[in-house]
Write a protein that holds these residues in place. Structure first.
Motif, short mmCIF file in Angstrom:
data_model
loop_
_atom_site.label_atom_id
_atom_site.label_comp_id
_atom_site.label_asym_id
_atom_site.label_seq_id
_atom_site.Cartn_x
_atom_site.Cartn_y
_atom_site.Cartn_z
N ILE A 1 0.40 -1.53 0.23
CA ILE A 1 -0.07 0.28 0.36
C ILE A 1 0.81 1.43 0.16
O ILE A 1 0.78 2.15 -0.62
N ALA A 2 1.84 1.17 0.93
CA ALA A 2 3.10 2.29 0.52
C ALA A 2 3.41 2.74 -0.22
O ALA A 2 3.50 3.85 -1.02
N GLN A 3 4.03 1.79 -1.43
CA GLN A 3 4.69 1.61 -2.05
C GLN A 3 3.64 2.48 -3.40
O GLN A 3 4.00 2.91 -4.55
N CYS A 4 2.28 1.67 -3.47
CA CYS A 4 1.02 2.14 -4.31
C CYS A 4 0.79 3.77 -4.31
O CYS A 4 0.63 5.00 -4.80
N VAL A 5 0.63 3.83 -2.45
CA VAL A 5 0.51 5.70 -2.27
C VAL A 5 1.53 6.75 -2.58
O VAL A 5 1.20 7.71 -3.50
N MET A 6 2.66 6.19 -2.44
CA MET A 6 4.20 6.49 -2.95
C MET A 6 3.45 6.94 -4.93
O MET A 6 3.72 7.85 -5.38
#
Length: 488
Positions: A150-155
């Motif tokens: 999720i963090a990779q997708c948000v960034m």
């Protein structure tokens, strides 16, 4: 040699020198070894004990795990002698110098590859030169991401759509565009370099570092994630389909540690005796203890430590509270000053304060633990999930605000204390009343029970994922098959 295996694979692991990166790397090496893959870990002299000490008692079914030690050039980049680890950096300036120092490891890495002749290089995202090194030796480079899908997708979405540029203030919320769930963030929760805050040359350095990392990642063979499909399926799909990344989720990697000794020896030397720790926990009722830890990098002000003490006492729950010397920003010599002797006396038998490194997985896995107050570092989140523990989320910096969204809004296994400011320094803005309320919310009452039930279901899914036939087990098998074909 094992049946149907023409040649044993040899994988070289090269983590960034920071506890949060080295510990899961050792776990990954153990997992690869149980699949009969030869594994070697590359590190520097002062970081070697993180690997060598736990391996002394490691009972492995596959080939042994080797350690290759290469020098770190602290002086050459203007760092004091002995600063070989991210955690030893006390300023942004030191951190950027440390990362410059990692760039000087390229030649040493090449020598190790010439000597060991591995079939694959798994290197940390923040070691971008590894892609070029792997290409030189015609072996695949896999990027290790020590964070969530999720963090990779948000960034990725923030970089592509820049929604934070549309808001008029740091406190105004914006939506992450074209996302599987409605995720709202505030500008104040984003990294300072993204917001253009702080010293310009430091921001420029960070932008360069991340730019190089992203570019090297795009040229790499693919990405290894410490996650499991059932935890964040929408984001595993988004990452691979919408972002077009080749990724294998093989976690939670911490679950490879089955014996108490292995759980106790993860990371640095513990500041508490294993038996003393377990004896204290054994004396408590199931699900009655709150575990509090801010990880190895966050710095906590004296004022905030005092508020935490008051909040814990007011919550009326038993607790284990880990205070790293680095967490207490007022210095090693004054580390006891913030905590009154009266508090320690009143809390005797009810609270256990661990000053220094704690055996987190051993503690979280104990049946007495009922909740985890966490800074939302991905290792901690996954360890909490793997142990079926609901969380009080208190993100500090890095991608932790994004991880918090997964826990509180998507999985619904935790509640936030209400932090909105991205800052490695925990200043004292969270009042004891809010701490007390959040702890009681995950420990007492109907809502707490629902969170605990959801958390226990996730624990079962995590355990199944890494077992034979589980999603993480199968995807690792498929990766190893690809690597063998690549080298055939």
């Amino acid at each position: 040699m094992f049946p149907n295996e023409p040649q044993r694979l040899h994988v070289l692991f090269f983590p960034l020198m920071a506890a949060g990166h080295m510990i899961p790397t050792l776990d990954m090496a153990k997992i690869f070894a149980t699949h009969h893959v030869k594994t070697t870990i590359v590190t520097t002299p002062l970081n070697a004990p993180t690997f060598t000490k736990p391996l002394r008692s490691y009972k492995n079914v596959g080939p042994p795990i080797d350690i290759e030690i290469i020098p770190f050039y602290s002086k050459e980049v203007g760092l004091p002698e002995g600063v070989e680890n991210y955690e030893r950096c006390t300023s942004d300036e030191m951190t950027t110098r440390f990362l410059k120092g990692t760039e000087m490891l390229q030649e040493s890495l090449e020598k190790v590859i010439e000597k060991c002749k591995p079939n694959c290089l798994v290197a940390d995202k923040l070691l971008p030169f590894a892609t070029d090194v792997a290409a030189k030796f015609n072996i695949p480079r896999l990027v290790f991401h020590g964070t969530s899908y999720i963090a990779q997708c948000v960034m990725h979405a923030l970089g592509k759509y820049e929604p934070y540029k549309q808001v008029s203030s740091d406190e105004e919320e914006f939506d992450v565009p074209h996302f599987p769930h409605e995720i709202k963030l505030k500008k104040s929760q984003l990294p300072t370099f993204l917001r253009g805050l702080g010293e310009k040359h430091i921001n420029d350095e960070w932008m360069k570092i991340f730019g190089r990392a992203m570019e090297a990642e795009e040229r790499s063979y693919g990405i290894i994630m410490n996650s499991f499909y059932e935890l964040e399926p929408d984001y595993a799909d988004y990452y691979r389909k919408k972002m077009g990344r080749k990724a294998w989720h093989i976690g939670p990697v911490s679950l490879c540690n089955h014996e108490k000794e292995a759980k106790f020896q993860r990371g640095k030397d513990s500041s508490i005796d294993e038996h003393e720790c377990l004896k204290w926990l054994d004396s408590k009722k199931p699900k009655s203890v709150v575990y509090v830890s801010f990880g190895s990098l966050a710095k906590v002000s004296t004022l905030q430590l005092q508020q935490i003490a008051m909040g814990l006492e007011a919550s009326e729950q038993d607790f284990i509270w880990v205070v790293m010397s680095k967490n207490n920003v007022d210095g090693e010599n004054e580390k006891n000053e913030w905590l009154s002797h009266e508090f320690e006396k009143r809390m005797e038998g009810k609270g256990l304060v661990i000053r220094g490194w704690a055996p987190q997985v051993l503690i979280l896995d104990h049946e007495a633990i009922g909740a985890f107050v966490t800074h939302c570092g991905w290792n901690s989140i996954l360890e909490g999930i793997s142990c079926g523990v609901p969380m009080v989320t208190w993100p500090v910096f890095a991608e932790q605000f994004m991880n918090e969204k997964l826990v509180t809004e998507i999985l619904k296994t935790g509640v936030g204390v209400g932090v909105n400011q991205w800052n490695i320094m925990v200043e004292g803005n969270v009042k004891w009343e809010d701490i007390k309320e959040a702890i009681r919310k995950v420990m007492v009452g109907e809502e707490a029970l629902e969170m605990r039930n959801r958390a226990m279901k996730l624990k079962e899914l995590a355990t199944t994922a890494v077992e034979v036939g589980g999603s993480s087990y199968n995807i690792l098998q498929s990766l190893l098959h690809e690597l063998r074909s690549y080298n055939a």
